[in-house]
Design an enzyme around this catalytic site. Structure first.
Site, PDB file in Angstrom:
ATOM      1  N   ASP A  39       6.330 -10.797   1.313  1.00  0.00           N
ATOM      2  CA  ASP A  39       5.497  -9.746   0.737  1.00  0.00           C
ATOM      3  C   ASP A  39       4.780 -10.226  -0.527  1.00  0.00           C
ATOM      4  O   ASP A  39       3.677  -9.784  -0.842  1.00  0.00           O
ATOM      5  CB  ASP A  39       6.394  -8.543   0.431  1.00  0.00           C
ATOM      6  CG  ASP A  39       5.669  -7.436  -0.304  1.00  0.00           C
ATOM      7  OD1 ASP A  39       4.545  -7.116   0.094  1.00  0.00           O
ATOM      8  OD2 ASP A  39       6.233  -6.888  -1.265  1.00  0.00           O
ATOM      9  N   GLY A  75       0.794  -1.229   0.000  1.00  0.00           N
ATOM     10  CA  GLY A  75       0.000   0.000   0.000  1.00  0.00           C
ATOM     11  C   GLY A  75       0.822   1.272   0.000  1.00  0.00           C
ATOM     12  O   GLY A  75       1.941   1.309  -0.438  1.00  0.00           O
ATOM     13  N   ARG A  82       1.361   4.454 -13.630  1.00  0.00           N
ATOM     14  CA  ARG A  82       1.156   4.917 -12.264  1.00  0.00           C
ATOM     15  C   ARG A  82       0.203   6.107 -12.245  1.00  0.00           C
ATOM     16  O   ARG A  82       0.621   7.270 -12.344  1.00  0.00           O
ATOM     17  CB  ARG A  82       2.499   5.247 -11.605  1.00  0.00           C
ATOM     18  CG  ARG A  82       3.422   4.027 -11.552  1.00  0.00           C
ATOM     19  CD  ARG A  82       4.708   4.306 -10.800  1.00  0.00           C
ATOM     20  NE  ARG A  82       4.479   4.556  -9.383  1.00  0.00           N
ATOM     21  CZ  ARG A  82       4.347   3.612  -8.461  1.00  0.00           C
ATOM     22  NH1 ARG A  82       4.392   2.322  -8.806  1.00  0.00           N
ATOM     23  NH2 ARG A  82       4.153   3.924  -7.193  1.00  0.00           N
TER      24      ARG A  82
END
Length: 397
Positions: free
Chosen positions: A289, A80, A147
Site C-alpha cells: 500500500d 481512498g 482531516r
C-alpha cells in the site's frame, strides 16, 4: 472473458498473503493534509472512473479466494474512501464471494473515514458481519486540524455521526489514528477520547513522509522520531496501569509478541515483509500500500493471477530487502529484535538517506516498555493473564 493464461495458472499460493483492496482507487471525499495517497490520482487517466468494474471485481474475488492456502479468507476494503462506491457495489462483491467461496470462511473488513455512513450502510455492515475501521485522529479540536473535506470544512461531526450509525446497528469497529504534528503533543487526550467513543482496539500510524527535493527532510505534517516515542510512551504508561486486557493497542500487542519470541504481527516490525500487497481499482497489483508506483507494480490480474504475483521474484526481493538493506547502525542496537529497522518507507533520514526517520522514537519506546513486557511475558509463560501486570507496583518503570 479473462486471459486464459491467468485462468489456467490459478490455484493456492505456497503461503498466506494479504491484499489491501482499493476499489475506489485514490478517490476520497476528504483532503487530509498528510495524505500520501491523493497523489496517486496522477497515475490514472483523468477521465477514468475510480471504480473497480464488474470484470475486475470478479477476477479479484475469485483469484484471492483460490490463492489462499487456508480455510479463512479476509477481504480488506480500503481507499481512498471505499464507501464512495455505495452499498450496492459491496452487495455484488459479497455475491461473488458466495459464488466462488468453495466452502471457505470468508470475512470482510472496511476501513473508512466514516463520513458517508448512514442507516443503509449500518444495516448492511451488521447483516454481513463486517468489522469496520474508523479513521479518526482524536477529539474534534485535534482531528479537524488535519482531516478536512475538499472545501476545507472540518469532518469530525460527520465522523461522529458515522460512529453513531455503527453503534445503533451494533457494528463492531476499531479505530485507526494517524499521529502527525497536529496531535502528537496530546497523546493522552487522543487515547482517552478514543476510549470514550467506544474503541477498544486502537491502531496508531505515524505520519512520516520525505520532503521532495530535500534529502533527509520530512514534510511539515510529519512527526519527528522523538515525538513518536513520547506519544507511544505516554499512552503505554496509562494503558499498562489500568487498561491491559480491556483495551488493545496494536503496538503493545506486537511488543508483547516480541518479548515472547513470537513471529508475525505488524509488518512494520517484522524482519522481512512482502506478504501485504495492494490492488488498485483497475486490477493492477503493487508490492505494498505504501509502494503504489510504477517501479513496484507487480502486474495485472487479467494477465497473471494473484498467487503468481504474490510469489514472484520481484515481490520476494521486495520483502527480503527490508532486512538486507538495514543501516549498519541497526546491528548494534539493543532493540533491533523488536524494531527490525521499522518500515522501509520511513528510511529516508541521515546523510545516506537510509536511516529510519522514526529511529529515535522506536528506540526510546522499546527500551521503556522492556520491563513491563518482560513481566507480562513471564506471566503468559506461567499460564497467567498478562493483565495481572496492572496490579504490580511500578509496572511502567
Amino acid at each position: 472473458m479473462l486471459n486464459s493464461t491467468a485462468d489456467a495458472a490459478g490455484g493456492p499460493a505456497s503461503h498466506p498473503f494479504h491484499v489491501m483492496a482499493k476499489p475506489a482507487g485514490p478517490a476520497c471525499n476528504l483532503r487530509c493534509d498528510y495524505c500520501f495517497y491523493l497523489e496517486k490520482e496522477q497515475m490514472f487517466a483523468p477521465r477514468q472512473p475510480r471504480r473497480m468494474d464488474e470484470r475486475t471485481l470478479e477476477a479479484f474475488v475469485r483469484q484471492y479466494i483460490e490463492a489462499q492456502p487456508g480455510e479463512r479468507v479476509v477481504f480488506a476494503w480500503q481507499g481512498g474512501e471505499p464507501t464512495l462506491l455505495g452499498v450496492d457495489w459491496y452487495r455484488r462483491a459479497l455475491a461473488l464471494q458466495r459464488r466462488h467461496g468453495r466452502g471457505r470462511r470468508i470475512e470482510n473488513t472496511l476501513q473508512t473515514n466514516g463520513t458517508l455512513l448512514d442507516d443503509e450502510w449500518g444495516a448492511f455492515l451488521k447483516e454481513n458481519g463486517f468489522l469496520v475501521g474508523i479513521s479518526i485522529d482524536g477529539p474534534p479540536a485535534l482531528h479537524d486540524r488535519s482531516r478536512v473535506d475538499a472545501n476545507g470544512r472540518p469532518s469530525s461531526a460527520r465522523v461522529q455521526a458515522g460512529i453513531e450509525v455503527l453503534r445503533r446497528h451494533a457494528v463492531p469497529f476499531n479505530t485507526l489514528t494517524c499521529v502527525s504534528a497536529a496531535n502528537a503533543h496530546a497523546p493522552l487526550a487522543v487515547y482517552r477520547y478514543l476510549k470514550e467513543i467506544g474503541s477498544r482496539h486502537l491502531q496508531f500510524i505515524p505520519v512520516a513522509e520525505p520532503r521532495p527535493g530535500q534529502r533527509g527532510a520530512a514534510t511539515p505534517p510529519s512527526v519527528s522520531g522523538a515525538q513518536w516515542g513520547r506519544f507511544l510512551i505516554a499512552i503505554f504508561d496509562e494503558w499498562v496501569r489500568s487498561d491491559v486486557g480491556e483495551v488493545y493497542v496494536d503496538m503493545f500487542d506486537l511488543s508483547l509478541a516480541k518479548w515472547l519470541g513470537i513471529a508475525g504481527g505488524l509488518c512494520v516490525h517484522a524482519e522481512t515483509c512482502g506478504d501485504a500487497l495492494a490492488i488498485e481499482h483497475d486490477g493492477s497489483v503493487y508490492s505494498c500500500d505504501h509502494y503504489v508506483g510504477p517501479e513496484h507494480r507487480l502486474g495485472w490480474i487479467h494477465e497473471q493471477p494473484l498467487a503468481q504475483l504474490a510469489g514472484s521474484a520481484q515481490q520476494t526481493r521486495f520483502g527480503q530487502d527490508k532486512a538486507h538493506r538495514l543501516p549498519e547502525a541497526c546491528y548494534a542496537c539493543p532493540v533491533l529484535f523488536a524494531c527490525n529497522g521499522g518500515c522501509p518507507k520511513h528510511r529516508f533520514a541521515g546523510i545516506d538517506g537510509r536511516h529510519n526517520h522514526l529511529c529515535e522514537g522506536y528506540r526510546a519506546y522499546f527500551t521503556h516498555v522492556g520491563g513491563p513486557m518482560q513481566l507480562m511475558a513471564d506471566r503468559y509463560r506461567r499460564g497467567e493473564s498478562p493483565a495481572g501486570v496492572t496490579r504490580q507496583p511500578n509496572a511502567s518503570q
